[in-house]
Design a protein around this motif. Sequence first.
Motif, PDB file in Angstrom:
ATOM      1  N   PRO A 202      28.690  47.826  33.241  1.00  0.00           N
ATOM      2  CA  PRO A 202      29.026  46.545  32.476  1.00  0.00           C
ATOM      3  C   PRO A 202      28.586  45.206  33.120  1.00  0.00           C
ATOM      4  CG  PRO A 202      30.961  47.300  32.970  1.00  0.00           C
ATOM      5  CD  PRO A 202      30.230  48.468  33.216  1.00  0.00           C
ATOM      6  N   PHE A 203      28.805  45.089  34.498  1.00  0.00           N
ATOM      7  CA  PHE A 203      28.563  44.008  35.155  1.00  0.00           C
ATOM      8  C   PHE A 203      27.340  43.969  36.034  1.00  0.00           C
ATOM      9  CE2 PHE A 203      33.288  44.731  34.585  1.00  0.00           C
ATOM     10  CZ  PHE A 203      33.391  43.517  33.633  1.00  0.00           C
ATOM     11  N   VAL A 204      26.578  44.861  35.954  1.00  0.00           N
ATOM     12  CA  VAL A 204      25.314  44.960  36.674  1.00  0.00           C
ATOM     13  C   VAL A 204      24.368  43.686  36.225  1.00  0.00           C
ATOM     14  CG1 VAL A 204      22.807  45.922  36.798  1.00  0.00           C
ATOM     15  CG2 VAL A 204      25.073  47.220  36.974  1.00  0.00           C
ATOM     16  N   GLY A 205      24.055  43.004  37.260  1.00  0.00           N
ATOM     17  CA  GLY A 205      23.253  41.763  37.162  1.00  0.00           C
ATOM     18  C   GLY A 205      23.988  40.509  36.818  1.00  0.00           C
ATOM     19  N   ARG A 206      25.389  40.539  36.894  1.00  0.00           N
ATOM     20  CA  ARG A 206      26.174  39.522  36.547  1.00  0.00           C
ATOM     21  C   ARG A 206      26.516  38.790  38.004  1.00  0.00           C
ATOM     22  NH1 ARG A 206      31.764  39.291  32.879  1.00  0.00           N
ATOM     23  NH2 ARG A 206      32.652  37.317  33.875  1.00  0.00           N
ATOM     24  N   ALA A 207      26.458  37.474  38.049  1.00  0.00           N
ATOM     25  CA  ALA A 207      26.454  36.622  39.417  1.00  0.00           C
ATOM     26  C   ALA A 207      27.879  36.671  39.653  1.00  0.00           C
ATOM     27  CB  ALA A 207      26.036  35.219  39.013  1.00  0.00           C
ATOM     28  N   GLY A 208      28.061  37.059  41.030  1.00  0.00           N
ATOM     29  CA  GLY A 208      29.532  37.080  41.386  1.00  0.00           C
ATOM     30  C   GLY A 208      30.339  38.253  41.194  1.00  0.00           C
ATOM     31  N   ALA A 209      29.788  39.347  40.424  1.00  0.00           N
ATOM     32  CA  ALA A 209      30.472  40.538  40.021  1.00  0.00           C
ATOM     33  C   ALA A 209      29.643  41.725  41.120  1.00  0.00           C
ATOM     34  CB  ALA A 209      30.211  40.912  38.863  1.00  0.00           C
ATOM     35  N   LEU A 210      30.586  42.639  41.379  1.00  0.00           N
ATOM     36  CA  LEU A 210      30.109  43.885  42.149  1.00  0.00           C
ATOM     37  C   LEU A 210      29.586  44.885  41.130  1.00  0.00           C
ATOM     38  CD1 LEU A 210      32.626  44.373  44.980  1.00  0.00           C
ATOM     39  CD2 LEU A 210      30.487  43.199  44.978  1.00  0.00           C
ATOM     40  N   PRO A 211      28.417  45.301  41.343  1.00  0.00           N
ATOM     41  CA  PRO A 211      27.704  46.076  40.155  1.00  0.00           C
ATOM     42  C   PRO A 211      28.333  47.512  40.176  1.00  0.00           C
ATOM     43  CG  PRO A 211      26.335  46.350  42.089  1.00  0.00           C
ATOM     44  CD  PRO A 211      27.260  45.033  42.564  1.00  0.00           C
ATOM     45  N   GLU A 212      29.087  48.015  40.887  1.00  0.00           N
ATOM     46  CA  GLU A 212      29.680  49.413  40.787  1.00  0.00           C
ATOM     47  C   GLU A 212      30.756  49.379  39.650  1.00  0.00           C
ATOM     48  OE1 GLU A 212      28.008  48.814  44.733  1.00  0.00           O
ATOM     49  OE2 GLU A 212      29.440  47.823  43.720  1.00  0.00           O
ATOM     50  N   ILE A 213      31.427  48.229  39.465  1.00  0.00           N
ATOM     51  CA  ILE A 213      32.617  48.301  38.706  1.00  0.00           C
ATOM     52  C   ILE A 213      32.339  48.580  37.214  1.00  0.00           C
ATOM     53  CG2 ILE A 213      34.493  46.547  37.895  1.00  0.00           C
ATOM     54  CD1 ILE A 213      34.041  44.851  40.229  1.00  0.00           C
ATOM     55  N   TRP A 214      33.362  49.603  36.699  1.00  0.00           N
ATOM     56  CA  TRP A 214      33.318  49.919  35.291  1.00  0.00           C
ATOM     57  C   TRP A 214      34.544  49.407  34.557  1.00  0.00           C
ATOM     58  CZ3 TRP A 214      30.700  52.722  32.015  1.00  0.00           C
ATOM     59  CH2 TRP A 214      31.454  53.445  30.797  1.00  0.00           C
ATOM     60  N   SER A 215      35.714  49.327  35.217  1.00  0.00           N
ATOM     61  CA  SER A 215      36.967  48.574  34.521  1.00  0.00           C
ATOM     62  C   SER A 215      37.775  47.897  35.524  1.00  0.00           C
ATOM     63  CB  SER A 215      37.660  49.797  33.682  1.00  0.00           C
ATOM     64  OG  SER A 215      38.419  50.685  34.372  1.00  0.00           O
ATOM     65  N   LEU A 216      38.596  47.057  35.156  1.00  0.00           N
ATOM     66  CA  LEU A 216      39.260  46.240  36.231  1.00  0.00           C
ATOM     67  C   LEU A 216      40.708  46.435  35.712  1.00  0.00           C
ATOM     68  CD1 LEU A 216      38.819  42.545  35.814  1.00  0.00           C
ATOM     69  CD2 LEU A 216      37.608  44.009  34.403  1.00  0.00           C
ATOM     70  N   GLY A 217      41.989  45.704  36.588  1.00  0.00           N
ATOM     71  CA  GLY A 217      43.089  45.433  36.248  1.00  0.00           C
ATOM     72  C   GLY A 217      43.878  46.836  36.380  1.00  0.00           C
ATOM     73  N   HIS A 218      43.502  47.314  37.187  1.00  0.00           N
ATOM     74  CA  HIS A 218      44.360  48.668  37.520  1.00  0.00           C
ATOM     75  C   HIS A 218      45.153  48.436  38.951  1.00  0.00           C
ATOM     76  CE1 HIS A 218      42.011  50.905  34.747  1.00  0.00           C
ATOM     77  NE2 HIS A 218      40.783  50.377  35.415  1.00  0.00           N
ATOM     78  N   ARG A 219      46.485  49.191  38.944  1.00  0.00           N
ATOM     79  CA  ARG A 219      47.205  49.116  40.056  1.00  0.00           C
ATOM     80  C   ARG A 219      46.983  50.113  41.189  1.00  0.00           C
ATOM     81  NH1 ARG A 219      52.615  50.472  41.792  1.00  0.00           N
ATOM     82  NH2 ARG A 219      53.354  48.994  43.110  1.00  0.00           N
ATOM     83  N   ASN A 220      47.326  51.210  40.828  1.00  0.00           N
ATOM     84  CA  ASN A 220      47.137  52.530  41.926  1.00  0.00           C
ATOM     85  C   ASN A 220      46.857  53.697  41.176  1.00  0.00           C
ATOM     86  OD1 ASN A 220      46.976  53.807  44.408  1.00  0.00           O
ATOM     87  ND2 ASN A 220      49.177  54.105  44.425  1.00  0.00           N
ATOM     88  N   PRO A 221      45.609  54.068  40.596  1.00  0.00           N
ATOM     89  CA  PRO A 221      45.436  55.300  39.921  1.00  0.00           C
ATOM     90  C   PRO A 221      45.244  56.427  40.603  1.00  0.00           C
ATOM     91  CG  PRO A 221      43.734  53.766  39.390  1.00  0.00           C
ATOM     92  CD  PRO A 221      44.528  53.162  40.820  1.00  0.00           C
ATOM     93  N   GLN A 222      46.163  57.469  40.158  1.00  0.00           N
ATOM     94  CA  GLN A 222      46.293  58.706  41.067  1.00  0.00           C
ATOM     95  C   GLN A 222      45.968  59.983  40.021  1.00  0.00           C
ATOM     96  OE1 GLN A 222      48.621  59.260  44.124  1.00  0.00           O
ATOM     97  NE2 GLN A 222      47.502  57.500  44.556  1.00  0.00           N
ATOM     98  N   GLY A 223      45.408  59.721  38.999  1.00  0.00           N
ATOM     99  CA  GLY A 223      44.975  61.023  38.198  1.00  0.00           C
ATOM    100  C   GLY A 223      43.439  60.440  37.343  1.00  0.00           C
ATOM    101  N   ALA A 224      42.825  61.509  37.295  1.00  0.00           N
ATOM    102  CA  ALA A 224      41.508  61.110  36.562  1.00  0.00           C
ATOM    103  C   ALA A 224      40.684  62.391  36.114  1.00  0.00           C
ATOM    104  CB  ALA A 224      40.145  60.235  37.562  1.00  0.00           C
TER     105      ALA A 224
END
Length: 375
Positions: A202-224
Amino acid sequence: MGLTRSPARAFAAWLAVGTFTFTTAHAQVTTELVASGLQNPWGLAFIGEGRMLVTERPGRMRVVGADGRLGVPLLGLPSVEAGGQGGLLDVITDRDFHRNRILYFCYSEVAASGGGNSTAMASARLSSDSTRLDDVRVIFSQTPKVSSRLHFGCRIAQAGDGSLFLALGDRYSRMNDAQTLDNHHGKVVRVRATGGAHPDNPFVGRAGALPEIWSLGHRNPQGAAIGIDGRLWTSEHGPQGGDEINRPQAGKNHGWPVITFGENYGGGAIGEGITSKPGLEQPLHQWTPSIAPSGLAFIRSERYGKAWQGSLLAGSLKFRYLSRLVIEGDRVVREDKLLPDLNQRVRDVREGPDGFIYLLTDERNGQLLRLLPGR
């Protein structure tokens, strides 16, 4: 290593070690001890013929034979910074592993120069004799690196197109980073299996954003885990209360530390002390008090009866049980607490190719267990 037996002989070997039965209000289940003597095992993957790969947090990866025998540590692992919550963490096999023998693992990576560490993910090819990792290649490295022994996250799930989701912790001291896009702290990232950001992120090409990011606002995910619906589901640790089940979606903000159902250790509100705010996602389920969830798996097989198909399983490190969450659509409608007398920290939960559920317990003498329906 790589020893195999017929299913009947392997089953007899498991029975010889021991079985334990626990009864809950809704079902009876039995655990079998598959293997023991693992030092703080963290991740589990299946490689065929009843064999499994298990990671140990101090920095070892082993093959567990169909007879439960532990192989010697595999050769070829990169340098791992083990300490605190860090070390060698998750591992999964590629969806075409039977053909290409490729696997992915994540770990705590020390900075090449200067100080600090972060979570990294690598791909590798398991040698034909299952003694070493070949063609090891780092395909993602979390930035920036910081000096911390906490909140590495490090759970991997492979999407239907072969790309990889990696859930990343906020590194504890950098929790406010979870709300900004110029870093990987407190994020779920999505990368191609060969490395590099997925072009549809979602943030590919957005200035100041890292392109690998899918979602944000997480603390410490331990399951996926990839759900029955084909989408990513995660579990994550809150602070003191507010552990969560989430379904991260492209570009969505899951709120940490702006909103949380938890509070500071020792008491006291975090930030504004609120649990909701426009534009921020609510968890599908939250635990207060915290159970410290780790490992996540959906029941797809009929091994435990049709009523359990589609259930979501999460391990509890704090209270040492296995949680079965009943899902209806987008809602968690009930929780059953399984194995209440296990008395071991449940670190990982996986459904095997045989349809049975396997557990890893995070102890100095950790165990690999198989969950059977009650007899």
